[in-house]
Design a protein around this motif. Structure first.
Motif, mmCIF file in Angstrom:
data_model
loop_
_atom_site.group_PDB
_atom_site.id
_atom_site.type_symbol
_atom_site.label_atom_id
_atom_site.label_comp_id
_atom_site.label_asym_id
_atom_site.label_seq_id
_atom_site.Cartn_x
_atom_site.Cartn_y
_atom_site.Cartn_z
ATOM 1 N N LYS A 281 0.848 -1.192 0.000
ATOM 2 C CA LYS A 281 0.000 0.000 0.000
ATOM 3 C C LYS A 281 0.884 1.242 0.000
ATOM 4 O O LYS A 281 2.067 1.192 0.355
ATOM 5 N N TYR A 282 0.299 2.358 -0.395
ATOM 6 C CA TYR A 282 0.951 3.655 -0.261
ATOM 7 C C TYR A 282 0.876 4.117 1.202
ATOM 8 O O TYR A 282 -0.057 3.746 1.931
ATOM 9 N N PRO A 283 1.816 4.951 1.645
ATOM 10 C CA PRO A 283 1.737 5.494 3.016
ATOM 11 C C PRO A 283 0.751 6.657 3.087
ATOM 12 O O PRO A 283 1.118 7.790 3.408
ATOM 13 N N SER A 284 -0.503 6.389 2.817
ATOM 14 C CA SER A 284 -1.506 7.449 2.719
ATOM 15 C C SER A 284 -2.169 7.788 4.040
ATOM 16 O O SER A 284 -3.001 8.690 4.097
ATOM 17 N N PHE A 285 -1.827 7.097 5.131
ATOM 18 C CA PHE A 285 -2.441 7.361 6.436
ATOM 19 C C PHE A 285 -1.366 7.603 7.502
ATOM 20 O O PHE A 285 -1.322 6.906 8.520
ATOM 21 N N PRO A 286 -0.492 8.575 7.320
ATOM 22 C CA PRO A 286 0.575 8.792 8.306
ATOM 23 C C PRO A 286 0.076 9.601 9.508
ATOM 24 O O PRO A 286 -0.426 10.720 9.357
ATOM 25 N N GLU A 287 0.219 9.040 10.676
ATOM 26 C CA GLU A 287 -0.198 9.752 11.884
ATOM 27 C C GLU A 287 0.714 10.945 12.166
ATOM 28 O O GLU A 287 0.280 11.909 12.806
ATOM 29 N N ARG A 288 1.942 10.896 11.728
ATOM 30 C CA ARG A 288 2.849 12.033 11.946
ATOM 31 C C ARG A 288 2.400 13.265 11.166
ATOM 32 O O ARG A 288 2.745 14.382 11.521
ATOM 33 N N MET A 289 1.618 13.052 10.117
ATOM 34 C CA MET A 289 1.065 14.156 9.340
ATOM 35 C C MET A 289 -0.292 14.615 9.862
ATOM 36 O O MET A 289 -0.914 15.490 9.256
ATOM 37 N N GLY A 290 -0.751 14.010 10.950
ATOM 38 C CA GLY A 290 -2.011 14.421 11.532
ATOM 39 C C GLY A 290 -3.185 13.541 11.190
ATOM 40 O O GLY A 290 -4.320 13.854 11.576
#
Length: 747
Positions: free
Chosen positions: A433-442
């Motif tokens: 998968k793509y990293p489309s759900f990064p918690e570091r980005m909010g």
């Protein structure tokens, strides 16, 4: 003169002579009618005394609004009515979309023979027939009568409760007939039908048997006295027998499904050293006592090749694998090309290799990038798979060199058969998968995420794809796709009838998903060269939020082109089939509350069935892994239903199952965690019947805890009390002491 007057007098009509009108010519009759009308009209029309005026009515309703507000009120009312009509149309389209998805799921996954223009009556009838009921054309529904009972007289029925007094009572051994069911009241029949056959928007295309069991469990107390379906009058003896054994799922004698446990990532430090060998032995001893088949170990690219390119340090993993050989446990190794601990998981933080991060300082486009230009260092961008930007190597080549070094270092373990499989990290969190759900980005659940295609290498590939299509102006990402925490209906791209289904939207999403497929295809091609003859595993994520929407927005941003009108997993699995890969599907744990999942229109069960059935139809071997440490009984039950589906006519099974180890060593809830896990593993091995154990006493709790810690237990009964002596045979103090110390615990 007299003669002329007499003639005129004779021509004039006499009063009351009605027959004379027929004899008069037409002009004379017209003059006579006008003369009579003139005689009836008053002389003075302007006089109020001669003609009374009619009272005028006061305008009401719409006319009053017109008189008071004029044209503005009329226009406002018309706009409100138009808006209400549009809202009604939207609601109707939404209901029709839900109905179409339900019918499609029942046809595809449940093998229900529904007509082309089926309605809810057809669905209810099909579900009732699947459950064993008889549905007549006029709608009469009843259970079939079993064979006649023996000549032994039935026992007299028990007295009915007060709530069921209006219903006739008969023996539970007597057959259930249509006549007895018709004698029940209409309201009670509706209640019983709702208890068994309730269909709402949250249902997924699973078998009807599971729906019946779930509804009975949820509403058993609520409808215990309100519906005759729970009374002996309306339940056959076969159904009573089924209800009494539903909570005891018998898995004894079923096929053997191996169970693996994931070791924690903190056992190897950043210098590739085994931190605490004794703690590892203790954990392995505990897993061995639970009859676990093997363990899963992550080999981190950021540790082994962490300091210099092409300099590999495997010393800590060599020591760990030597300990595993002592316990005769099978080993699955993960080639982890991503970082760890970046999404609030609580594990030891492990970054990408230091020399890669140094390159990233000068060339940040080697990382995935969102629309606002923020870089995600969780893994390398797939745009550099063919770009020599990593000290003269491409992104594919560094992965191949890492796997080839592993095969050379541990060739003896491959020959011994200790290493049973290799899992390849293909994206964020090791999943495809793509990293489309990064918690570091909010990002927070249940946000739709963002597309990760704005580094210069991915944009270059998009430009080439648009140029080959003949529409160079399509070489851009969507500008109305929202942000990380948006909802689909808040965006112009993912909303119903949004741009995702336009010509440009389909082109972009196809390119976005095909880039994911091409990356996995290239990695797995080199994997078969480096690890020839070894079982290869690829991990598939479970992105189940917004699954009940038309666009499946969260899946689209992760790289799965899986809207309601397209199967986004078939093309991926066809590629994996080419490489003989075993897929490992991430089972959904309790990530959110039921209310949050409902608001997010999530459907984890429907997604699981789509992924598993598509993989089995593609001829792939399928495994599963729990996303969270499984210590909830409901989690075990769901996993067993996935691993050994009892209603599958093709008898599909999971190849193996992997569970995450607990972070804390001891968990005591209502029942003991260890007892549940032990029973679950026995069910997976086909040696146990899943039952609810009785409440554990204090002594059982202490015994389970100390055995978990690797201590030998001796239980001694002393009159009215029970004491436990703990033998510290596994501790260093016991080895140096001449006497075995013990601590009595009074319970």
């Amino acid at each position: 003169m007299n003669t002329k007057q007499d003639l005129d007098h004779q021509q004039q009509p006499q009063p009351g002579d009605h027959d004379s009108d027929q004899d008069l010519p037409i002009p004379s009759r017209l003059r006579r009618g006008l003369d009579q009308q003139r005689l009836l009209q008053p002389a003075d029309h302007g006089s109020d005394q001669d003609v009374p005026l009619q009272p005028q009515r006061r305008p009401r309703g719409f006319a009053a609004a017109v008189a008071a507000g004029g044209g503005s009120a009329v226009a406002k009312g018309r706009k409100e009515r138009e808006k209400e009509k549009e809202r009604t149309k939207l609601r109707e389209r939404h209901r029709r979309a839900i109905t179409s998805r339900m019918l499609a799921g029942l046809r595809q996954y449940g093998n229900f023979l529904l007509p082309a223009r089926a309605d809810m009556n057809d669905v209810l009838a099909a579900l009732a027939r699947e459950a064993g009921w008889i549905v007549e054309p006029d709608g009469t529904t009843f259970r079939p009568s079993p064979a006649p009972a023996s000549s032994i007289p039935a026992a007299p029925p028990p007295p009915p409760p007060a709530q069921l007094a209006p219903f006739p009572i008969r023996s539970s051994d007597s057959p259930l007939s249509a006549t007895s069911l018709k004698n029940c009241s209409i309201k009670a029949s509706l209640d019983s039908q709702a208890a068994l056959l309730r269909i709402d928007e949250s249902l997924s295309p699973t078998s009807f048997d599971s729906i019946v069991v779930a509804e009975r469990d949820i509403k058993s107390e609520k409808y215990a006295n309100a519906s005759p379906i729970n009374s002996p009058d309306c339940v056959g003896h076969d159904q009573l027998m089924q209800e009494s054994t539903d909570h005891k799922a018998n898995y004894a004698g079923t096929s053997y499904v191996p169970v693996y446990a994931v070791l924690t990532s903190g056992i190897i430090n950043s210098y590739c050293q085994l931190v605490n060998p004794e703690a590892v032995r203790q954990e392995l001893r505990h897993l061995k006592s639970l009859s676990v088949d093997g363990v899963v170990v992550d080999c981190w690219w950021g540790i082994v090749e962490g300091w210099s390119p092409c300099k590999y340090n495997w010393s800590g993993y060599r020591e760990l694998f030597t300990i595993l050989r002592e316990f005769e446990l099978k080993l699955q190794v993960v080639m982890a090309f991503h970082e760890n601990g970046g999404n609030g998981s609580g594990d030891m933080p492990i970054s990408l290799p230091k020399w890669v991060l140094e390159i990233g300082k000068d060339n940040q486009d080697i990382f995935f990038t969102d629309r606002e230009g923020r870089r995600n260092t969780e893994c390398l961008s797939w745009g550099i798979d063919k770009e020599r930007v990593l000290k003269g190597r491409t992104g594919i080549e560094v992965c191949y060199d890492f796997m080839r070094s592993f095969r050379t270092e541990f060739g003896d373990l491959f020959e011994e058969g200790l290493i049973s499989a290799i899992e390849i990290g293909l994206g964020a969190s090791g999943e495809l998968k793509y990293p489309s759900f990064p918690e570091r980005m909010g990002w927070r659940y249940p946000g739709i995420g963002e597309f990760q295609c704005y580094d210069k290498y991915m944009q270059k590939n998009l430009r080439l794809a648009a140029q080959s299509r003949g529409h160079l102006f399509w070489a851009r990402g969507p500008d109305n796709a929202g942000h990380y925490n948006s909802r689909p209906d808040e965006t112009g791209f993912f909303c119903d009838k949004g741009d995702y289904d336009s010509y440009y939207g389909r082109f972009f999403l196809h390119w976005y998903a095909q880039t994911l497929i091409d990356h996995a295809d290239q990695i797995l091609s080199l994997t078969n060269l480096a690890l020839e003859g070894t079982e290869i595993i690829a991990k598939i994520p479970a992105i189940y939020w917004w699954y009940r929407t038309a666009s499946h927005a969260a899946e689209l941003t992760a790289g799965f082109h899986n809207p309601t009108n397209q199967d986004g997993y078939a093309s991926i699995f066809n590629m994996l089939k080419k490489h003989s890969v075993t897929i490992k599907f991430m089972c959904c744990g309790p990530q959110a509350s039921m209310q949050e999942n409902e608001e997010a229109l999530a459907d984890a069960e429907a997604l699981s069935w789509q992924v598993l059935n598509t993989a089995w139809e593609s001829g792939l071997r399928v495994a599963a892994q729990s996303t969270l440490p499984c210590h909830v009984r409901e989690t075990y039950t769901k996993i067993l239903e996935i691993a050994k589906p009892r209603n599958d006519p093709d008898r599909h099974l999971l190849s193996f199952f992997t569970f995450q180890q607990q972070l804390s060593p001891i968990i005591i809830q209502r029942e003991m965690f260890l007892s549940d896990l032990d029973n679950f593993i026995k069910c997976m091995h086909g040696k146990y019947r899943l039952e609810r154990p009785a409440m554990m006493s204090k002594v059982d709790c202490f015994v389970a805890i100390f055995r978990f810690l690797g201590l030998q237990i001796e239980v001694m009964q002393e009159q009215s009390r029970c004491s436990i002596s703990i033998l510290f045979l596994s501790l260093d103090v016991a080895k140096s002491s001449s006497e075995i110390p013990s601590i009595p615990i009074i319970c």
